[in-house]
Design a protein around this motif. Structure first.
Motif, mmCIF file in Angstrom:
data_model
loop_
_atom_site.group_PDB
_atom_site.id
_atom_site.type_symbol
_atom_site.label_atom_id
_atom_site.label_comp_id
_atom_site.label_asym_id
_atom_site.label_seq_id
_atom_site.Cartn_x
_atom_site.Cartn_y
_atom_site.Cartn_z
ATOM 1 N N ARG A 1 12.900 3.884 -12.807
ATOM 2 C CA ARG A 1 13.974 3.692 -13.785
ATOM 3 C C ARG A 1 15.068 4.730 -13.539
ATOM 4 N N CYS A 2 16.305 4.282 -13.555
ATOM 5 C CA CYS A 2 17.421 5.192 -13.299
ATOM 6 C C CYS A 2 18.489 5.146 -14.384
ATOM 7 N N GLY A 3 18.443 4.171 -15.266
ATOM 8 C CA GLY A 3 19.540 4.009 -16.208
ATOM 9 C C GLY A 3 19.109 3.791 -17.636
ATOM 10 N N ASP A 4 20.098 3.533 -18.485
ATOM 11 C CA ASP A 4 19.799 3.090 -19.844
ATOM 12 C C ASP A 4 19.097 1.743 -19.784
ATOM 13 N N VAL A 5 19.575 0.901 -18.865
ATOM 14 C CA VAL A 5 18.973 -0.412 -18.676
ATOM 15 C C VAL A 5 18.809 -0.649 -17.176
ATOM 16 N N ASP A 6 17.616 -1.097 -16.783
ATOM 17 C CA ASP A 6 17.319 -1.394 -15.388
ATOM 18 C C ASP A 6 16.930 -2.856 -15.257
ATOM 19 N N PHE A 7 17.586 -3.542 -14.331
ATOM 20 C CA PHE A 7 17.294 -4.957 -14.076
ATOM 21 C C PHE A 7 16.525 -5.094 -12.769
ATOM 22 N N TYR A 8 15.485 -5.937 -12.803
ATOM 23 C CA TYR A 8 14.653 -6.177 -11.631
ATOM 24 C C TYR A 8 14.621 -7.680 -11.339
ATOM 25 N N PRO A 9 15.559 -8.190 -10.525
ATOM 26 C CA PRO A 9 15.503 -9.611 -10.161
ATOM 27 C C PRO A 9 14.187 -9.940 -9.462
ATOM 28 N N ASN A 10 13.484 -10.940 -9.973
ATOM 29 C CA ASN A 10 12.162 -11.337 -9.478
ATOM 30 C C ASN A 10 11.136 -10.218 -9.579
ATOM 31 N N GLY A 11 11.389 -9.236 -10.416
ATOM 32 C CA GLY A 11 10.472 -8.115 -10.542
ATOM 33 C C GLY A 11 10.607 -7.171 -9.368
ATOM 34 N N PRO A 12 10.118 -5.935 -9.488
ATOM 35 C CA PRO A 12 10.181 -5.009 -8.352
ATOM 36 C C PRO A 12 9.438 -5.593 -7.160
ATOM 37 N N ASN A 13 10.105 -5.684 -6.029
ATOM 38 C CA ASN A 13 9.517 -6.363 -4.894
ATOM 39 C C ASN A 13 10.197 -5.947 -3.611
ATOM 40 N N GLN A 14 9.453 -5.941 -2.510
ATOM 41 C CA GLN A 14 10.058 -5.720 -1.203
ATOM 42 C C GLN A 14 10.884 -6.920 -0.788
ATOM 43 N N VAL A 15 10.428 -8.090 -1.142
ATOM 44 C CA VAL A 15 11.002 -9.317 -0.601
ATOM 45 C C VAL A 15 11.702 -10.096 -1.706
ATOM 46 N N LEU A 16 13.010 -10.237 -1.584
ATOM 47 C CA LEU A 16 13.778 -11.056 -2.518
ATOM 48 C C LEU A 16 14.310 -12.284 -1.790
ATOM 49 N N PRO A 17 14.454 -13.381 -2.500
ATOM 50 C CA PRO A 17 14.991 -14.585 -1.869
ATOM 51 C C PRO A 17 16.315 -14.305 -1.179
ATOM 52 N N GLY A 18 16.449 -14.794 0.037
ATOM 53 C CA GLY A 18 17.710 -14.662 0.740
ATOM 54 C C GLY A 18 17.828 -13.440 1.616
ATOM 55 N N SER A 19 16.817 -12.588 1.682
ATOM 56 C CA SER A 19 16.908 -11.380 2.505
ATOM 57 C C SER A 19 15.992 -11.486 3.712
#
Length: 438
Positions: A319-337
């Motif tokens: 966590r680094c901020g007031d609010v932290d967003f995790y697209p698809n949850g914390p993950n090494q692999v995200l769609p499109g990468s």
């Protein structure tokens, strides 16, 4: 010490004499240890596994682009863990502000290239500078990397369209269509933007390209660089009269942490806090002073929001901020990468999409501490929005799902989402001078 390599090799020689272990956060399925540092002993990694790492001189950004994503992510995590058990001093790198390229777009659409050390003199050339919002984008990787060039260009162009309130309809032939009017040529589009006054200023600080190789990136002195940047921002307030409530700093990768330190330094110098700092996939911190708060954290500005797109590779799950967003949850692999560079740049692409007019709410998220919890609740809960229009009152961790073939809410068809994207992106409308550095 000549380099981190020297220190880490010394540590490697102790492997056979002791049973030192460090935590492993290499899991691809990150639900179990999502936002928790209390890992089980079974998930610790021994130094024997860390020994075969290549020297920093053998690692390049180009190599990271070519390596399979999972392989590169595991290597980066091993390097990170090894750095955490190294308590010896290491040589760090801090580029001089006189060597960092920057670019300013004025209210009248004039593009001015300058060195960061000359930011005050450059801002003074625009009589309207600081009367409206000032967005300062600090890059975190070199611009000659394909994924970086693409992501940064998207963010810059999105802001130009937003600030100049350009027509919304765009066809695939790179021309504008005004609502109900005949098609305009790209020449007329350029003429249109030249006649408009911007409702904001944008400064791009290309810190990423000042880190010429992987070794300089991994050993960047975040604290010193952040202090230097904070002093520069304080000068904008002191000498150009830019109110702190109009300054929005966006830091990419390691530059997110630099932005955090800059926010703290700005507060020390001016007695005020910046209005907003946005972190786009903050990196793992390999070199830090254990006696100092290092990197981006809530409190560095009135509002700190963060998007994590490569939590277990180049980025951090922390966590680094007031609010932290995790697209698809914390993950090494995200769609499109396809590689770790692309995965990290997705945060920039996501944020850029929300800057475009009428696209502010394309990334709905709900409060959750893991993707598993999100799915167990079927994504139900109070919806908030990731990106430019994030509510400043938000606190905590938020999860959202993104499509495998599209950046947007999976409940909207990819075809419809891409239609919106095509309509709003002004690829040939924005003056080429502004994005030439990318």
């Amino acid at each position: 010490m000549n380099s981190l390599r020297t220190v880490w090799l010394l540590i490697g020689t102790l492997t056979f004499a002791c049973a030192v272990s460090v935590p492993r956060s290499l899991q691809l399925n990150s639900d179990k240890y999502l936002l928790d540092n209390n890992l089980k002993s079974a998930e610790w990694i021994s130094l024997l596994e860390l020994e075969p790492l290549p020297s920093l001189d053998k690692i390049s950004f180009k190599k990271l682009e070519e390596m399979p994503l999972k392989e590169a992510a595991e290597m980066l995590n091993k390097l990170y863990h090894l750095s955490k058990i190294n308590h010896r001093p290491v040589d760090t790198y801090t580029p001089n502000t006189s060597d960092i390229d920057a670019l300013l777009t004025t209210t009248n659409n004039e593009k001015i290239s300058f060195k960061l050390s000359k930011i005050v003199q450059t801002a003074m050339k625009d009589s309207d500078f600081g009367k409206q919002v000032v967005t300062i984008f600090v890059t975190g990787l070199p611009k000659d990397l394909n994924a970086v060039k693409k992501a940064n260009s998207e963010l810059i162009r999105a802001y130009m369209q937003r600030y100049y309130k350009l027509p919304l309809n765009l066809n695939l032939n790179h021309t504008y269509k005004e609502m109900g009017s005949e098609e305009m040529s790209s020449d007329k589009s350029a003429e249109l933007i030249a006649t408009k006054k911007s409702n904001g200023n944008m400064i791009v600080i290309d810190l990423g390209s000042a880190m010429r190789n992987f070794k300089e990136w991994i050993t960047l002195d975040i604290e010193e660089m952040g202090i230097n940047l904070g002093n520069v921002l304080a000068e904008l307030t002191d000498k150009v009269d830019v109110p702190q409530e109009l300054i929005h700093v966006i830091g990419q990768g390691v530059a997110a942490h630099v932005a955090g330190v800059a926010g703290r330094q700005y507060s020390r110098v001016t007695g005020h806090r910046l209005r907003r700092i946005t972190g786009l996939d903050p990196s793992q911190i390999f070199v830090s002073n254990k006696n100092l708060l290092s990197g981006l954290a809530r409190g560095d500005a009135d509002f700190v929001d963060v998007i994590h797109s490569s939590s277990y590779s180049m980025g951090t799950v922390t966590r680094c901020g007031d609010v932290d967003f995790y697209p698809n949850g914390p993950n090494q692999v995200l769609p499109g990468s396809k590689n770790v560079i692309e995965a990290s740049m997705l945060a920039t692409c996501y944020f850029a999409d929300t800057v475009l007019p009428l696209m502010e709410h394309v990334f709905p998220a709900v409060a959750a501490t893991s993707l598993k919890e999100y799915k167990n609740d079927n994504g139900y809960g109070k919806r908030v929005f990731m990106g430019l229009s994030t509510d400043f009152d938000l606190k905590g961790d938020y999860i959202l799902e993104v499509n495998m073939k599209s950046n947007y809410d999976p409940n909207t068809s990819p075809e419809k989402q891409m239609d919106y994207r095509k309509m709003h992106k002004p690829w040939q409308i924005i003056d080429e001078k502004f994005t030439r550095m990318y």
